[in-house]
Design an enzyme around this catalytic site. Sequence first.
Site, PDB file in Angstrom:
ATOM      1  N   ASP A  10       7.246   8.278   9.191  1.00 16.77           N
ATOM      2  CA  ASP A  10       6.268   8.226   8.100  1.00 16.77           C
ATOM      3  C   ASP A  10       6.665   7.065   7.202  1.00 16.77           C
ATOM      4  O   ASP A  10       7.761   6.508   7.332  1.00 16.77           O
ATOM      5  CB  ASP A  10       6.290   9.552   7.321  1.00 16.77           C
ATOM      6  N   SER A  11       5.797   6.752   6.262  1.00 21.31           N
ATOM      7  CA  SER A  11       6.129   5.705   5.294  1.00 21.31           C
ATOM      8  C   SER A  11       7.238   6.164   4.340  1.00 21.31           C
ATOM      9  O   SER A  11       7.836   5.340   3.660  1.00 21.31           O
ATOM     10  CB  SER A  11       4.890   5.357   4.482  1.00 21.31           C
ATOM     11  N   CYS A  73       2.049  10.582   9.719  1.00 23.19           N
ATOM     12  CA  CYS A  73       1.522   9.783   8.618  1.00 23.19           C
ATOM     13  C   CYS A  73       0.031   9.592   8.870  1.00 23.19           C
ATOM     14  O   CYS A  73      -0.354   9.047   9.913  1.00 23.19           O
ATOM     15  CB  CYS A  73       2.236   8.427   8.601  1.00 23.19           C
ATOM     16  N   GLU A 151       6.962  10.924  -4.030  1.00 20.95           N
ATOM     17  CA  GLU A 151       8.168  10.102  -3.807  1.00 20.95           C
ATOM     18  C   GLU A 151       9.075  10.115  -5.041  1.00 20.95           C
ATOM     19  O   GLU A 151      10.274   9.904  -4.933  1.00 20.95           O
ATOM     20  CB  GLU A 151       7.780   8.659  -3.453  1.00 20.95           C
ATOM     21  N   CYS A 185      -3.002  13.410   4.279  1.00 22.33           N
ATOM     22  CA  CYS A 185      -1.811  12.579   4.114  1.00 22.33           C
ATOM     23  C   CYS A 185      -0.641  13.558   4.150  1.00 22.33           C
ATOM     24  O   CYS A 185      -0.685  14.602   3.484  1.00 22.33           O
ATOM     25  CB  CYS A 185      -1.864  11.859   2.778  1.00 22.33           C
ATOM     26  N   HIS A 187       2.157  13.542   2.862  1.00 21.15           N
ATOM     27  CA  HIS A 187       2.865  13.793   1.603  1.00 21.15           C
ATOM     28  C   HIS A 187       2.259  14.993   0.855  1.00 21.15           C
ATOM     29  O   HIS A 187       2.935  15.645   0.065  1.00 21.15           O
ATOM     30  CB  HIS A 187       2.775  12.576   0.667  1.00 21.15           C
TER      31      HIS A 187
HETATM   32  N1  DGL Z   1       2.370  10.068   4.291  1.00 22.50           N
HETATM   33  C1  DGL Z   1       1.475   9.034   4.578  1.00 22.50           C
HETATM   34  C2  DGL Z   1       0.149   9.482   5.061  1.00 22.50           C
HETATM   35  O1  DGL Z   1       0.118  10.517   5.661  1.00 22.50           O
HETATM   36  C3  DGL Z   1       1.468   7.761   3.867  1.00 22.50           C
HETATM   37  C4  DGL Z   1       1.447   7.702   2.432  1.00 22.50           C
HETATM   38  C5  DGL Z   1       1.526   6.280   2.010  1.00 22.50           C
HETATM   39  O2  DGL Z   1       2.487   5.628   2.396  1.00 22.50           O
HETATM   40  O3  DGL Z   1       0.641   5.813   1.318  1.00 22.50           O
HETATM   41  O4  DGL Z   1      -0.839   8.845   4.893  1.00 22.50           O
END
Ligand code: DGL
Length: 270
Positions: A10-11, A73, A151, A185, A187
Site C-alpha cells: 500500500d502507499s 490499495c 497516517e 481506500c 486506509h
Molecule cells: N490506501 C490507499 C488506497 O486504498 C491509498 C491512499 C493514498 O495513498 O492516497 O487508496
Amino acid sequence: MDNRPIGVFDSGLGGLTAVKELEKILPEESIVYFGDTGRVPYGSKSRETVRRYAAQDMAFLIRHDVKAVLAACGTVSSTSADIGKKLPVPYFDVIGPSAKAAAGKTRNKKIGVIGTSATIRSDAYRKALLAIDYKLEVYSQPCPLFVPLVENAFISPQEEVTRLIAQRYLGPMREAGVDTLILGCTHYPIISAIIGGVMGRGVSLIDSGREAALALARRLEEEDLLCSGEGPRQAAFYVTDELENFTGVAELFLGHSVEGRTERIRIENT
Ligand code: DGL
C-alpha cells in the site's frame, strides 16, 4: 503447497487492513508488507505517477520471492491492474472483491463508494458494481483528508477533527439513502468506527482490505498454494520513511508489536 510469503503493499498504513484479516484467517502464512510511507499519499497524484510507484512496489515484493501479490490499495487497484496482471505470480486487488461483497449486501440497491480522488476519478468501483448488477445506484465521494488523518494517527473513535470531516464528506451519502458503503481506500477501515457512527446503524460498511484478503485466501486454498504450516511464520514490514510513524499506528491497529520486524528501505534504488 507453497511456503513462500504473501506480498502485500500500500502507499502507507492502509494495507494493514488486509494484513489484519490475513493474520486472522491464515495465521500460519508468512507475510511481506511494503508501505510506501515516504511517498504517501498516492491518491492525490497523477495516474502516471501512481503507476510508476505501483510498478516499483510490485517489483520490490517479487524480489522478496512472494507467492502472490495483493495490492491492498484502492488507488493502485483502480489505476494499475494491468501492471499487476503481468506479474509472474497471482495478483489480487481490492476492487472486484469489494464490489461483489457490496452487491451481495445491499437491500435497497443504493451503494456508496468513498475513496481517494484518483480512485473515484477512475470510476473503477462503479464499473465493477454495474457489471454485477446494472440496476444498482452508485454514489461516489472522494475523501482526500482521510488518508493524512490516518497516517498522522487521528484514528481514535473519539477524534473530533476526524468526525467533523467525516460528517462533511458523508452527509450527501446519508441523504441519498445508501444502505451499503464501500470503504474503497484501505486506509478508511482504520477509522471505521467514526465513519460508521456518521452513517448510522442501518448502513453496512465494506472493508476493501478485508474483502481482498478473503478473496486471496480462497484462491490460495483452491489452487493448493497455502503453506504447509510446519516452518516458522515470518512477518516483515518495509517502509520508506521514519519507522516510528508507521509502527505506532501499526501496533495499535494490528494489536501486536512489529518492532524488530520493520525496516526502512529506499524504494527508488531497489
Ligand atoms: N490506501 C490507499 C488506497 O486504498 C491509498 C491512499 C493514498 O495513498 O492516497 O487508496
